[in-house]
Scaffold this active site. Structure first.
Site, PDB file in Angstrom:
ATOM      1  N   GLU A 143     -10.459  -0.521   0.888  1.00  0.00           N
ATOM      2  CA  GLU A 143      -9.265  -0.720   1.724  1.00  0.00           C
ATOM      3  C   GLU A 143      -9.400   0.076   3.022  1.00  0.00           C
ATOM      4  OE1 GLU A 143      -4.498  -1.174   1.029  1.00  0.00           O
ATOM      5  OE2 GLU A 143      -5.437   0.604   0.213  1.00  0.00           O
ATOM      6  N   GLU A 314      -0.177   4.768  -7.886  1.00  0.00           N
ATOM      7  CA  GLU A 314      -1.295   3.842  -8.007  1.00  0.00           C
ATOM      8  C   GLU A 314      -1.097   2.838  -9.148  1.00  0.00           C
ATOM      9  OE1 GLU A 314      -3.103   3.835  -5.516  1.00  0.00           O
ATOM     10  OE2 GLU A 314      -2.567   5.813  -4.760  1.00  0.00           O
TER      11      GLU A 314
END
Length: 885
Positions: A143, A314
């Site tokens: 990412e 997360e």
């Protein structure tokens, strides 16, 4: 992804990323069959990939993203006919075009590529890392736009596909990836083994992940899902708390969303070299070691919270971001804001005594509600939904607006709709778009339809325009009712911009609470849709609070008389969250000159009986700011005496010695009091206590309660000498846990001796400091008033080395840390330097830094004389001192 500012672990890349264009919308990937063969000795890897695609129209070429990859062979097969492809690279756009001679008809095709790449040292793409003993490992961090560094790909979030991953690794090396292992066989050579993983669900390329190296694990499960915590050898027992956190969070999210965890297994792995805080790869969460490893017997509440929040954030992403992904990066808030909004909920359920809800309001200085409000008070802020095309622009979107502001707005809307109505809308949104992509409009249209309230109109005003409103409040009693007049305008820290006004208009849910409300909570909730409106309340209350519950994303401005009335009643009539918001709103009014700084200090006096750590922590922050920037040298003794008179009694009550059975919040309060009294207030007895505790901790590591040890170091080093510095450095080199390491590490930049600070700066860019930590250390010296100019000169003189540090998630650290300066001369120097040394991924941060320096200097000039007058009215602030026993 969690950008971690915890423990000053701010890491930012200063390297300019290449410009990029969007891929043609003519080919859709359906499946990647990918074999990676890393060579850790040579820091290289080979790749063999077959991509099954569907051509939406006839074509003689296919364009993919690719960076830092060398293609040895490429071919495209359609209908049983295979053609060799010519690869043409565009390095600036990070693309490769595969061209064939014979045109390919629309329909299914396969692309086969053999290639090689570099295991880089930049902590992005497929990179090399080392543990504390020099053992190498390879890990991925994709990412936002770095999957293309590991395999040629359709590296945009809307191009979801399934993945079949295999890894050829050295014998004895562990390999983990997104899905379960389906085979682990010897070969292809005697010293290798090949690990093949199950086919993944459809996912975006940035969520694929592989880690290869020497690791060990502990395991458990939740709701039938196996969970493993991986660490480097010898550290697996430090993963116990992360395992407990993971189990609690997974169970909670399974219940909340009504969609069971969809990925079959969940692994979390702590990596010594990792640029971000953590990353939500499907089924394989990667993280910094420090955010997964805890010595639970000698760990502060703050450290455990950091681990719990990271794990929760997360795992929440496995639904928000992974199961449902934004179509393009301008809606990254659909990932990050949602996960930030969700992260405290399972912790409140699992550890209610942690008061995670208060941390959401005033915890992380960047990602909390107040952190977002601070950023959003700048003219150079951005809207939640922000256009972005290049990797640099995309990288800038991972900021407090995407995380903190979005989460705060979601909490406001959740309060407006009611938790169950909001939950129903969220779950409907997830069901509609599972395994696909969505936009902002998809979300709020669904929420409006399910709730039957104008959520779409409210969200549009907060998502599509920058800044936030300030509500000016006045009330008038007549007979048996009170008319409350509310006026909205955009709030700026810049007083000229604030007084000038602007055209923005928000639709704002407001809940009014009064002195007559008692335990009922808010008296009346309304939707403010105009620039000015009036509302009627029963009775004649002594005060009206327009942010009842403290969930509103706006500032409130009250008259001085109203602030005094609220201050007298705040501890009994307002919740801790409401008191935090009242303190923040009063400080915001001071910042723009609506109220003198003395009004804020008067409010502080009204909270002398306050014992909620989160409320006092905010007070301490603002009072430290006053002591650092607003108080003149002549008034410093009076101000310090006033602080000792304010907080000395609380310290006497709490005491410096921990008591059996006391709460973690009491321990945190003691630690904060030591910092306030020993640091800002310059209390002799607190200073002596800090020095004693610091020496005890150095001689017997772990003997002082963790939070108190941190405050003791933070206070003692202010007068510390070279002998103390050397002891701390020795402790750093022998630290047994991540928390102990960072206790010593971030003590180094707090000294006041220029020679010792110079040693710290040189140490920061030495091979002894991991790249991810270098800029955090330099930034901490910049934040130290005694080291600000020294560190700034060091940065400019060593820009080449500084520029290389940090990794791809570090885009703005040095630029941002310059905002600690507070005078026009330094502002000119910062402007001159960064105009000549542009940081492509920090253009907005640069503008914000310029604003912050200007606003601080302006406030200092406006409020210093008023502060002097107020202190004089209090008899010069003379106090008997704290005399803490």
């Amino acid at each position: 992804m969690k950008p971690r500012f915890f423990l000053s672990l701010c890491v930012f890349s200063l390297a300019s990323l290449a410009g990029a264009q969007r891929l043609p919308q003519t080919v859709n990937p359906e499946n990647y069959k990918l074999t990676l063969t890393p060579d850790l000795a040579k820091n290289t890897f080979d790749g063999d990939e077959t991509i099954r695609v569907r051509l939406l129209q006839p074509a003689s070429e296919i364009v993919l993203n690719s960076a830092d990859i060398e293609i040895q062979d490429a071919s495209i097969t359609r209908g049983g006919e295979s053609q060799k492809a010519t690869a043409t690279f565009d390095k600036q756009k990070e693309m490769v075009t595969l061209a064939v001679e014979k045109q390919l008809p629309a329909g299914p095709a396969t692309v086969h590529i053999k290639y090689s790449g570099i295991l880089n040292s930049e902590m992005r793409g497929f990179y090399i890392g080392k543990d504390d003993h020099g053992r190498k490992y390879a890990a991925t961090q994709f990412e936002a736009t770095d999957a293309r560094r590991a395999f040629p790909s359709f590296d945009e979030p809307d191009f979801k596909a399934t993945f079949d991953i295999s890894v050829v690794a050295d014998k004895g090396h562990t390999v983990v990836a997104n899905t379960k292992v389906i085979s682990d066989t010897p070969g292809p050579s005697e010293d290798k083994h090949t690990v093949t993983f199950a086919t993944s669900p459809k996912m975006s390329s940035y969520l694929a992940a592989v880690v290869v190296g020497e690791f060990e694990y502990i395991e458990g499960s939740a709701d039938g899902i196996p969970i493993r915590i991986y660490t480097t050898p010898g550290k697996k027992e430090l993963g116990r708390f992360a395992l407990e956190s993971s189990q609690a969070c997974l169970r909670y999210f399974d219940r909340y969303f009504g969609i069971k965890y969809p990925y079959g297994k969940l692994d979390l792995i702590g990596l010594p070299d990792f640029s971000a805080g953590a990353m939500e790869n499907i089924g394989l969460i990667t993280s910094r070691e420090a955010l997964l490893e805890v010595d639970d017997q000698h760990t502060s509440l703050g450290f455990r919270k950091a681990v719990g929040i990271t794990v929760s954030h997360e795992i929440a992403h496995q639904w928000f971001g992974d199961l449902v992904t934004m179509k393009w990066w301008d809606d990254v808030w659909l990932n990050e804001g949602f996960a930030t909004w969700m992260e405290g909920k399972p912790l409140d359920d699992w550890k209610p005594d942690w008061n995670a809800g208060l941390d959401e309001v005033n915890g992380d200085p960047i990602l909390s509600t107040l952190g977002a409000l601070n950023t959003d008070s700048l003219a150079s802020t951005r809207s939640i939904q922000q256009p972005a095309d290049t990797p640099d622009q995309i990288q800038e979107l991972f900021d407090g607006i995407a995380y903190g502001k979005t989460a705060a707005v979601l909490r406001m809307v959740e309060s407006y709709l009611g938790p169950e109505n909001f939950r129903a809308g969220v779950n409907e949104y997830l069901k509609q778009h599972a395994y696909g992509n969505a936009t902002a409009d998809d979300f709020w249209v669904t929420l409006a339809r399910v709730s039957k309230k104008p959520v779409d109109k409210i969200m549009t005003t907060f998502v599509k325009q920058p800044g936030m409103p300030m509500l000016s409040i006045s009330s008038q009693c007549s007979g048996k009712s009170t008319t409350v007049a509310v006026k909205q305008q955009r709030y700026f820290y810049d007083r000229d911009a604030f007084q000038k006004g602007s055209d923005e208009l928000w639709q704002i849910p407001i809940c009014m609470k009064t002195s007559l409300s008692g335990s009922k909570g808010a008296e009346k909730c309304e939707l403010l849709t105009k620039k000015e409106d009036k509302f009627t309340l029963a009775g004649c209350p002594a005060w009206v609070l327009v942010n009842g519950g403290g969930t509103g994303y706006y500032r409130s401005g009250y008259t001085p008389a109203a602030v005094q009335a609220l201050a007298q009643n705040a501890e009994n009539a307002l919740t801790p969250t409401e008191r935090i918001i009242l303190v923040a709103d009063t400080w915001a009014a001071v910042r723009v000159g609506q109220q003198p700084v003395g009004d804020f200090l008067t409010l502080s006096e009204g909270l002398q009986s306050e014992r909620t750590g989160a409320v006092l922590a905010l007070l301490f922050t603002d009072l430290n700011f006053i002591g650092k920037y607003v108080v003149t040298q002549n008034d410093q003794p009076s101000y310090q005496a006033w602080l000792r008179g304010m907080f000395g009694p609380i310290a006497r009550e709490v005491g410096w010695e921990p008591k059996a059975g006391e709460s973690d919040s009491q321990k945190s309060l003691r630690a904060n009091l030591l910092l306030m009294l020993g640091g800002t207030a310059n209390d002799p007895e607190a200073l002596a206590e800090a020095q004693k505790l610091a020496e005890q901790e150095l001689q017997h590591p772990g003997s002082v309660e963790s939070a108190l040890a941190g405050s003791a170091f933070g206070t003692a080093i202010q007068t510390g000498d070279a002998a103390l510095y050397d002891k701390i450095m020795a402790g750093l080199k022998n630290a047994k846990t991540p928390e102990q390491y960072y206790l010593y590490f971030f003590a180094l930049p707090g000294f006041r001796d220029p020679a010792l600070l110079q040693r710290t700066l040189e140490y920061a860019i030495s091979p002894d400091v991991r790249s991810q930590d270098s800029l955090g250390l330099i930034g901490a010296v910049m934040a130290n008033a005694a080291g600000a100019k020294l560190a700034w000169d060091f940065v400019r003189s060593n820009w080449t080395e500084v520029e290389k540090a940090g990794g791809p998630f570090a885009s703005a650290s040095v630029v941002n840390n310059a905002s600690n300066f507070c005078d026009a001369e330094m502002q000119d120097e910062v402007k001159e330097f960064f105009s000549a040394h542009k940081v492509a991924a920090a253009e907005r941060t640069f503008r914000q830094t310029m604003e912050r320096i200007h606003n601080c200097a302006e406030m200092k000039s406006q409020q210093s004389n008023q502060l002097a007058t107020w202190l004089e009215s209090r008899g010069g602030g003379v106090s008997s001192g704290s005399s803490v026993r």
